[in-house]
Design a protein around this motif. Structure first.
Motif, PDB file in Angstrom:
ATOM      1  N   ALA A 125     -16.155   2.430 -21.887  1.00 56.42           N
ATOM      2  CA  ALA A 125     -17.323   2.230 -22.752  1.00 56.42           C
ATOM      3  C   ALA A 125     -18.614   2.687 -22.121  1.00 56.42           C
ATOM      4  CB  ALA A 125     -17.433   0.768 -23.146  1.00 56.42           C
ATOM      5  N   SER A 126     -19.234   1.890 -21.265  1.00 56.15           N
ATOM      6  CA  SER A 126     -20.610   2.085 -20.821  1.00 56.15           C
ATOM      7  C   SER A 126     -21.495   2.204 -22.046  1.00 56.15           C
ATOM      8  CB  SER A 126     -20.741   3.310 -19.949  1.00 56.15           C
ATOM      9  OG  SER A 126     -20.011   3.159 -18.778  1.00 56.15           O
ATOM     10  N   PRO A 127     -21.647   1.110 -22.791  1.00 58.58           N
ATOM     11  CA  PRO A 127     -22.331   1.197 -24.079  1.00 58.58           C
ATOM     12  C   PRO A 127     -23.829   1.377 -23.936  1.00 58.58           C
ATOM     13  CG  PRO A 127     -21.783  -1.076 -23.607  1.00 58.58           C
ATOM     14  CD  PRO A 127     -21.202  -0.261 -22.501  1.00 58.58           C
ATOM     15  N   SER A 128     -24.343   2.327 -24.683  1.00 59.46           N
ATOM     16  CA  SER A 128     -25.788   2.542 -24.700  1.00 59.46           C
ATOM     17  C   SER A 128     -26.294   2.164 -26.087  1.00 59.46           C
ATOM     18  CB  SER A 128     -26.111   3.985 -24.330  1.00 59.46           C
ATOM     19  OG  SER A 128     -27.502   4.175 -24.188  1.00 59.46           O
ATOM     20  N   GLY A 129     -26.599   3.130 -26.956  1.00 60.31           N
ATOM     21  CA  GLY A 129     -27.131   2.787 -28.261  1.00 60.31           C
ATOM     22  C   GLY A 129     -26.090   2.206 -29.200  1.00 60.31           C
ATOM     23  N   ILE A 130     -26.534   1.362 -30.133  1.00 60.48           N
ATOM     24  CA  ILE A 130     -25.679   0.850 -31.189  1.00 60.48           C
ATOM     25  C   ILE A 130     -26.415   0.954 -32.522  1.00 60.48           C
ATOM     26  CG2 ILE A 130     -24.386  -0.715 -29.695  1.00 60.48           C
ATOM     27  CD1 ILE A 130     -25.983  -3.048 -30.890  1.00 60.48           C
ATOM     28  N   ALA A 131     -25.649   0.943 -33.612  1.00 60.26           N
ATOM     29  CA  ALA A 131     -26.208   0.964 -34.955  1.00 60.26           C
ATOM     30  C   ALA A 131     -25.291   0.168 -35.870  1.00 60.26           C
ATOM     31  CB  ALA A 131     -26.346   2.400 -35.463  1.00 60.26           C
ATOM     32  N   TRP A 132     -25.851  -0.288 -36.976  1.00 58.79           N
ATOM     33  CA  TRP A 132     -25.083  -1.019 -37.982  1.00 58.79           C
ATOM     34  C   TRP A 132     -24.914  -0.126 -39.207  1.00 58.79           C
ATOM     35  CZ3 TRP A 132     -22.395  -5.441 -38.663  1.00 58.79           C
ATOM     36  CH2 TRP A 132     -22.127  -5.842 -39.964  1.00 58.79           C
TER      37      TRP A 132
ATOM     38  N   THR B 127     -26.927   7.688 -27.752  1.00 55.79           N
ATOM     39  CA  THR B 127     -27.660   6.974 -28.792  1.00 55.79           C
ATOM     40  C   THR B 127     -26.994   7.201 -30.132  1.00 55.79           C
ATOM     41  OG1 THR B 127     -29.769   7.193 -27.605  1.00 55.79           O
ATOM     42  CG2 THR B 127     -29.903   6.806 -29.961  1.00 55.79           C
ATOM     43  N   VAL B 128     -26.907   6.149 -30.931  1.00 61.71           N
ATOM     44  CA  VAL B 128     -26.446   6.271 -32.312  1.00 61.71           C
ATOM     45  C   VAL B 128     -27.472   5.565 -33.187  1.00 61.71           C
ATOM     46  CG1 VAL B 128     -24.930   4.246 -32.095  1.00 61.71           C
ATOM     47  CG2 VAL B 128     -24.535   5.907 -33.918  1.00 61.71           C
ATOM     48  N   VAL B 129     -27.847   6.221 -34.289  1.00 56.96           N
ATOM     49  CA  VAL B 129     -28.934   5.747 -35.142  1.00 56.96           C
ATOM     50  C   VAL B 129     -28.457   5.745 -36.585  1.00 56.96           C
ATOM     51  CG1 VAL B 129     -31.276   6.228 -35.964  1.00 56.96           C
ATOM     52  CG2 VAL B 129     -30.681   6.673 -33.582  1.00 56.96           C
ATOM     53  N   SER B 130     -28.740   4.676 -37.297  1.00 57.19           N
ATOM     54  CA  SER B 130     -28.406   4.602 -38.718  1.00 57.19           C
ATOM     55  C   SER B 130     -29.473   5.306 -39.552  1.00 57.19           C
ATOM     56  CB  SER B 130     -28.290   3.142 -39.166  1.00 57.19           C
ATOM     57  OG  SER B 130     -28.131   3.062 -40.571  1.00 57.19           O
ATOM     58  N   LEU B 131     -29.014   6.115 -40.497  1.00 58.46           N
ATOM     59  CA  LEU B 131     -29.914   6.742 -41.459  1.00 58.46           C
ATOM     60  C   LEU B 131     -29.859   6.038 -42.806  1.00 58.46           C
ATOM     61  CD1 LEU B 131     -29.308  10.528 -40.704  1.00 58.46           C
ATOM     62  CD2 LEU B 131     -31.162   9.064 -39.877  1.00 58.46           C
ATOM     63  N   GLY B 132     -29.143   4.918 -42.850  1.00 54.16           N
ATOM     64  CA  GLY B 132     -28.966   4.186 -44.091  1.00 54.16           C
ATOM     65  C   GLY B 132     -27.642   4.547 -44.747  1.00 54.16           C
TER      66      GLY B 132
END
Length: 417
Positions: free
Chosen positions: A333-340, A382-387
């Motif tokens: 893993a080594s988790p960095s960014g998260i998004a829903w 990084t992971v980012v939600s766009l909706g």
């Protein structure tokens, strides 16, 4: 201490041969690996290990239960929804938003579809045009001192961006980590469109490692920041220190009414290195945290809660400590960014070189975490939600720990189901 991806040679390496860490092993539950911190510069990597039992006796990669209240005062009750997302899902790479980026870290979507991206090592913020992928530098952040895991890290737009045009940035200086805001004036000359920084919070301890750096505005329009303990583990338990914490503050950097202590921006403590923050549809706050040698974590954040570091890594099962909702072996893993998105938390893995899906019904996982894109794009930052069902995913091959190939680093567009 843990070290980043090693032994990668040539383009075919990203698809790794049979038995390598990027390949699912029959009969073994999928897990995540965090490319965390190392003795010198390495961001928290640990010795690779095969599947083992968790501290509570369950299998690695499975989600561990946890309890919790809403991530912000005045939010939903926290009881699980009657129906959660499907136990298994899918994700598809549907395009390449941009390529050829240098050490991208923070990303902030703009109204209209363009995005801002921060370069950790260059200390610059650029605008990327949707559709063409054209990259235009809008300015640099004065005082950024790159080094180790420090530099220009997270960025976020003001909740009132449409009127105030403020861009917030978390960055490392010669003396500390701090958060500042700058006005973005598109009428000015390209490269000089960021105004002088107005520091809203200073004095976050800095280190060669574990500087945290993710910032985000919550549903309550308050500013949240994930910090690291700089390698000085005791700072995580010291509530007088801003290191090893999740912070909550007004847009001006002041403590918020409803914080655990009225005169403090500290919201939760006992963290090793938080680089992922996201809220679900019921306004619960989730955070991803780098472990050291054993367990990376996904935590449900409650105000005033102690998440255990350095006394506990992974599930402590002890009074006074809040246990993670899910854990992974650190080499997966080594988790960095998260998004829903679509009922699940999506987690970017650095050392694990994969994107994790954790399907949740309220506060509880409805199935084991599921891995996607294993080894295909290298380290994922990084992971980012766009909706809706749309995500952006940022790779991290040019940060000194990856093995960049032609076109790296990239921002990919994803569709999830």
């Amino acid at each position: 201490m843990r070290y980043g991806r090693a032994g990668i040679v040539g383009r075919g390496a990203r698809r790794r041969g049979a038995g390598g860490p990027g390949v699912r092993r029959p009969g073994v539950l999928a897990a995540v690996a965090l490319a965390g911190c190392g003795a010198l510069l390495a961001g928290g990597c640990s010795p690779a290990g095969g599947p083992v039992a968790r501290p509570d006796g369950s299998a690695a990669g499975a989600a561990s239960g946890g309890s919790g209240s809403p991530g912000a005062p005045g939010t939903a009750s926290g009881s699980p929804e009657a129906v959660g997302p499907p136990a298994r899902g899918s994700v598809a790479v549907t395009g390449e938003f941009a390529k050829g980026l240098e050490s991208p870290w923070g990303v902030a979507p703009l109204p209209g579809g363009d995005v801002l991206v921060a370069s950790r090592d260059k200390g610059t913020i650029s605008r990327i045009a949707a559709g063409s992928g054209a990259v235009t530098r809008i300015g640099s952040v004065p005082g950024v001192a790159p080094g180790g895991e420090g530099g220009l890290l997270g960025i976020a737009l003001s909740p009132s961006f449409a009127s105030d045009r403020l861009v917030y940035a978390y960055f490392t200086t010669e003396s500390d980590n701090r958060i500042a805001r700058m006005r973005y004036d598109e009428k000015r000359t390209a490269g000089e469109q960021l105004g002088a920084p107005d520091t809203v919070l200073r004095g976050i301890p800095k280190g060669l490692i574990h500087n945290g750096g993710r910032i985000a505005f919550g549903p309550d329009k308050m500013l949240y920041a994930g910090t690291g303990e700089t390698g000085e583990t005791g700072l995580a338990q010291d509530k007088r220190s801003l290191a090893g914490k999740i912070l909550r503050m007004t847009p001006d950097g002041e403590p918020v009414h409803g914080n655990p202590e009225a005169d403090s921006v500290v919201y939760s403590y006992g963290h090793r290195n938080v680089q992922g923050l996201a809220w679900d549809k019921d306004k619960r706050l989730w955070a991803a945290e780098f472990g050291q040698n054993t367990w990376d974590e996904l935590n449900l954040i409650e105000p005033g809660a102690n998440y255990g570091w350095p006394e506990a890594e992974g599930k402590a099962g002890k009074p006074g400590f809040r246990d993670p909702v899910a854990v992974w072996r650190t080499d997966e893993a080594s988790p960095s960014g998260i998004a829903w998105a679509e009922g699940s938390v999506w987690m970017a893995g650095l050392k694990g070189e994969r994107l994790w899906r954790i399907p949740l019904a309220g506060e509880k996982p409805v199935a084991e975490p599921e891995a996607f894109l294993e080894g295909k794009y290298g380290r994922l930052r990084t992971v980012v939600s766009l909706g809706g069902d749309k995500l952006l995913l940022v790779t991290s091959e040019t940060d000194g720990r990856g093995s960049p190939e032609a076109g790296d680093d990239r921002i990919l567009t994803l569709t999830v189901r």
